[in-house]
Structure formats: structure tokens, C-alpha cells
Motif scaffolding. Structure first.
Motif, PDB file in Angstrom:
ATOM      1  N   GLU A 120       0.835  -1.210   0.000  1.00 57.79           N
ATOM      2  CA  GLU A 120       0.000   0.000   0.000  1.00 57.79           C
ATOM      3  C   GLU A 120       0.868   1.257   0.000  1.00 57.79           C
ATOM      4  O   GLU A 120       0.579   2.237  -0.690  1.00 57.79           O
ATOM      5  CB  GLU A 120      -0.935  -0.034   1.209  1.00 57.79           C
ATOM      6  N   ALA A 124       0.969   4.275  -2.771  1.00 62.49           N
ATOM      7  CA  ALA A 124       0.807   5.696  -2.435  1.00 62.49           C
ATOM      8  C   ALA A 124       2.032   6.488  -2.901  1.00 62.49           C
ATOM      9  O   ALA A 124       1.899   7.555  -3.516  1.00 62.49           O
ATOM     10  CB  ALA A 124       0.610   5.855  -0.936  1.00 62.49           C
ATOM     11  N   LEU A 127       1.949   7.066  -6.589  1.00 68.69           N
ATOM     12  CA  LEU A 127       1.000   8.115  -6.987  1.00 68.69           C
ATOM     13  C   LEU A 127       1.608   9.501  -6.752  1.00 68.69           C
ATOM     14  O   LEU A 127       1.528  10.375  -7.608  1.00 68.69           O
ATOM     15  CB  LEU A 127      -0.312   7.962  -6.217  1.00 68.69           C
ATOM     16  N   VAL A 135      -4.920  12.070  -5.989  1.00 72.99           N
ATOM     17  CA  VAL A 135      -5.246  10.641  -6.015  1.00 72.99           C
ATOM     18  C   VAL A 135      -4.553   9.938  -4.851  1.00 72.99           C
ATOM     19  O   VAL A 135      -5.154   9.096  -4.175  1.00 72.99           O
ATOM     20  CB  VAL A 135      -4.805  10.005  -7.358  1.00 72.99           C
ATOM     21  N   GLY A 136      -3.298  10.314  -4.591  1.00 75.42           N
ATOM     22  CA  GLY A 136      -2.548   9.730  -3.480  1.00 75.42           C
ATOM     23  C   GLY A 136      -3.236  10.008  -2.150  1.00 75.42           C
ATOM     24  O   GLY A 136      -3.399   9.102  -1.316  1.00 75.42           O
ATOM     25  N   PHE A 139      -6.332   7.923  -1.879  1.00 69.08           N
ATOM     26  CA  PHE A 139      -5.970   6.514  -1.662  1.00 69.08           C
ATOM     27  C   PHE A 139      -5.635   6.278  -0.186  1.00 69.08           C
ATOM     28  O   PHE A 139      -6.122   5.330   0.431  1.00 69.08           O
ATOM     29  CB  PHE A 139      -4.783   6.154  -2.559  1.00 69.08           C
ATOM     30  N   GLU A 142      -8.893   6.591   1.906  1.00 72.27           N
ATOM     31  CA  GLU A 142      -9.867   5.516   1.716  1.00 72.27           C
ATOM     32  C   GLU A 142      -9.332   4.152   2.144  1.00 72.27           C
ATOM     33  O   GLU A 142     -10.063   3.323   2.657  1.00 72.27           O
ATOM     34  CB  GLU A 142     -10.323   5.473   0.252  1.00 72.27           C
ATOM     35  N   ALA A 143      -8.020   3.922   1.925  1.00 66.56           N
ATOM     36  CA  ALA A 143      -7.451   2.628   2.312  1.00 66.56           C
ATOM     37  C   ALA A 143      -7.028   2.643   3.787  1.00 66.56           C
ATOM     38  O   ALA A 143      -6.572   1.635   4.295  1.00 66.56           O
ATOM     39  CB  ALA A 143      -6.267   2.287   1.421  1.00 66.56           C
TER      40      ALA A 143
END
Ligand SMILES: [Zn+2]
Length: 392
Positions: A120, A124, A127, A135-136, A139, A142-143
Motif C-alpha cells: 500500500e 501511495a 501516486l 489521487v494519493g 488513496f 480511503e485505504a
């Protein structure tokens, strides 16, 4: 590539059939609508209270029958189309290998409790390195993973490279100006100035471009004489009324091609200057993996042989794979070229100042007092300047 072409052929067939059926069905539906509309108009002429004459009733019955027949035909054609579409799926299965489990049996270890957070983080980081900060951030949120260092030099480089690809050399020029001293031997400053001169020629006028060229090009004249001459000549085709340029100037006068080339030079040179790998760990792993997997797949049968399994350690590859220019070099083992022994924790590989690598035992054997002469180049250096290399 052959696999892609094979699938493309089946895909083309499916697309052609689909388009033909689409056109045919649309025409058929339009015709039916017109017929129904006409019949409606015909019926509207009748008074609602009068019973329909038998010939009109027959017209309606015929119309319903022909509608049913048309709908039946369309659904049959549609069903037949499905066979063509599913052929594409089968073609993909036939042309590509879906199961790499035999050569990458540890793929599931990416999901283990230890490795998952690392994966993960790598995603990241990738990104952010691509300059995709939004987007990073999304991510990470959300993750629900721990934040990754965001202010990364790579993001700035990506922004400059993206601007170059869009045809704007300004951010990259500013970045280069701040590091002018370190880039005296790099082709990057000239590449950017050339791009700006040609952009001025196209957008402002040849006079502005020549003014800019006079100011910046003399510093680069000695190193880039040929390219500089070509650039100045190309300006002659920058005027709006100019005829099409000769083939060898076309690349210089194509802003897209020039921008893409400058972006590539920028990433390569700036990464070299900042000592960054041009690819993120994730991008590097994917690129290398994509090159290595087919080769591993080809020798799968041999790899499964008990002798081969016994001969190779778990984390080594039994073959060398050419990763191409951008793939870099990855080694899973190191064998000392002097002592002809595989390196170990006790005798690790050491990188000499000149870039050559030998084992520590070899280095100790070759050292004469405080001096060491590289057995390859043969540069004189101090053994203390050698650095240990780690393979992981
Ligand atoms: Zn050397």
C-alpha cells in the motif's frame, strides 16, 4: 505482439459485426416507427364512435404480426452477435497466459499482514511520485493507511515533465536555472532553451526567437553546434506563410514530439542529478516483472526439475533477462569477478569509487597500504572509499 495482433483480428470482426447490426437495427426500427405513425394517422381520421371497418382491422392485425416478426428477428441477430463477442474472450484466453502461478508461486504473499502495508505504501508513493497528489491523498484516506511522505522531489520533477509534454518549457527552465552549475555537462539546458526558442518562433515571431537565441545559445555553441544550427535553420519555417518544412526539420517543428523528447531528457537528467531512480519502486517492479515473467514461463518445465530446484536458492532467478534501457539492472546474486566466489554476508560486494564491484575479500587482498588499484579500469583510490552493496 503476435498475441495482441491475434486478439485484435477477432476484436475487429466483432466490432464490424456489431456496427453493421447496429445500423441495420436502427434502420429497421425507424421504418417500423414510420409505419406505425402512418397507421395512427389513418386511424385518427375515423370517428372514435364508429366501429372499425374490416379492412382497417386487418391492417392493424398485419401490423402487429410484422412488429412481432421484426422483434423476433432482432433478438435472434442479437443472440448471434453474442457468439462473436464471446469469441474475443476465448481468443484472449488462447493468446495470453492467464495463470502465472507456476512461475510466481509467492504472489499471494503480497497480501500477508507484513507485506500488505508495504504494498500500500508503494502504491501511495508511486501516486505521489507521478505528481498525482490528489489521487494519493484519496488513496491514503480511503485505504486507511499511514501517511506517506508527500513533499517528494519527484512530484516537482513530474510537474515540470508534464508541462514539457504539454509544450511549456518554463517550469523546467526555472528548475534547471537553480542548478545551472551542476548541469554544465548535461544536454538538458540546451534541449530546454531550444524548445523555448522554437516556441517563441511559432507563437510570437521569428524576431523574438532570434533575440532569445542570441542571448542563450552562445553558451551552448561549442557542445551542440550541429543541433544549434538545425534549430536556427528550422526557425525559417516558423512563419505562418512558410511552406511545409523539409523532412529533417519536421521533428523540430512538431511541438508535441519536441515536448515529449524534452520531458524524457528532463526526467533522465534530473533524476541522475538528484540521484533518484527514474522509476518508482512500484513502476520498476511492474516493468521488470512484465519482462521477466514470459521468460520464466518459457522455462517453467525446466525450473520445476528437481536438479534445478536444488541448484538455485529460493530468491534467485535461474536466468538472466535483458530489461532494456529503461529497465535498469537488477541482480539477485553477486559473484566476485576476482575470487570467482558468490558473495555472502561475511564477504559482501563492495562498489569501488570508479563504479566497479568486487567482493570485500578481494578488496582486502588487492589493497596495498592505504591505496587500492582497481583491477579493471585501473583507477587508484583509497579502499575506505568503497561502499558495500546490498541485494534485497
Ligand atoms: Zn574500476
Amino acid at each position: 505482439m503476435d498475441s495482441c495482433l491475434g486478439v485484435e483480428q477477432d476484436l475487429d470482426k466483432a466490432t464490424t459485426k456489431f456496427t453493421a447490426l447496429n445500423d441495420q437495427t436502427s434502420t429497421a426500427i425507424d421504418e417500423l416507427i414510420t409505419k406505425v405513425e402512418n397507421l395512427k394517422k389513418e386511424l385518427a381520421k375515423q370517428s372514435p364512435d364508429d366501429p372499425l371497418p374490416p379492412e382497417e382491422v386487418k391492417l392493424i392485425v398485419d401490423m402487429i404480426a410484422s412488429l412481432k416478426q421484426a422483434v423476433f428477428q432482432m433478438s435472434t441477430d442479437h443472440r448471434e452477435l453474442h457468439a462473436t463477442v464471446s469469441r474475443v474472450g476465448k481468443s484472449i484466453d488462447r493468446h495470453f497466459i492467464a495463470d502465472y502461478a507456476a512461475v510466481a508461486p509467492k504472489a499471494e504473499s503480497f497480501c500477508s499482514d507484513t507485506n500488505r502495508p508495504l504494498m500500500e505504501q508503494a502504491i501511495a508513493q508511486h501516486l505521489y511520485r507521478q505528481g498525482l497528489e490528489d489521487v494519493g491523498d484519496a488513496f491514503i484516506a480511503e485505504a486507511r493507511i499511514p501517511p506517506v511522505e508527500r513533499t517528494c522531489a519527484f512530484a516537482q520533477l513530474q510537474r515540470c515533465a508534464a508541462a514539457l509534454a504539454e509544450g511549456d518549457p518554463q517550469p523546467a527552465l526555472e528548475w534547471v536555472e537553480e542548478r545551472a552549475e551542476d548541469l554544465t555537462h548535461s544536454p538538458l539546458p540546451f534541449t530546454l532553451h531550444r524548445m523555448k526558442a522554437l516556441k517563441l518562433g511559432r507563437e510570437v515571431g521569428v524576431g523574438a526567437a532570434i533575440g532569445y537565441a542570441r542571448a542563450v545559445f552562445p553558451a551552448h555553441a561549442a557542445r551542440h553546434e550541429r543541433a544549434l544550427r538545425a534549430c536556427v535553420c528550422a526557425l525559417a519555417w516558423c512563419t505562418p506563410a512558410a511552406p511545409p518544412p523539409p523532412p529533417h526539420y519536421r521533428r523540430l517543428l512538431d511541438p508535441k514530439a519536441l515536448g515529449a523528447e524534452a520531458a524524457e531528457v528532463f526526467i533522465r537528467e534530473s533524476c541522475a542529478l538528484l540521484r533518484l531512480a527514474p522509476l518508482s519502486p512500484l513502476a520498476g517492479a511492474v516493468l521488470v516483472g512484465a519482462r521477466v515473467l514470459p521468460a520464466l514461463h518459457d522455462i517453467r518445465a525446466k525450473m520445476a526439475h528437481p536438479h534445478v530446484i536444488a541448484a538455485w536458492a529460493d530468491d534467485e532467478l535461474p536466468l538472466e533477462v535483458d530489461l532494456g534501457e529503461e529497465g535498469g539492472n537488477y541482480h539477485s546474486v553477486f559473484a566476485c569477478p576476482i575470487l570467482r566466489q558468490q558473495a555472502s554476508d561475511a564477504n559482501p560486494p563492495m562498489r569501488l569509487l570508479c563504479g566497479h564491484v568486487i567482493s570485500r575479500d578481494a578488496l582486502n587482498k588487492l589493497t596495498m597500504g592505504v591505496k587500492l588499484k582497481c583491477p579493471y579500469c585501473p583507477m587508484e583510490q583509497s579502499p575506505s572509499e568503497a561502499r558495500q552493496i546490498y541485494f534485497s
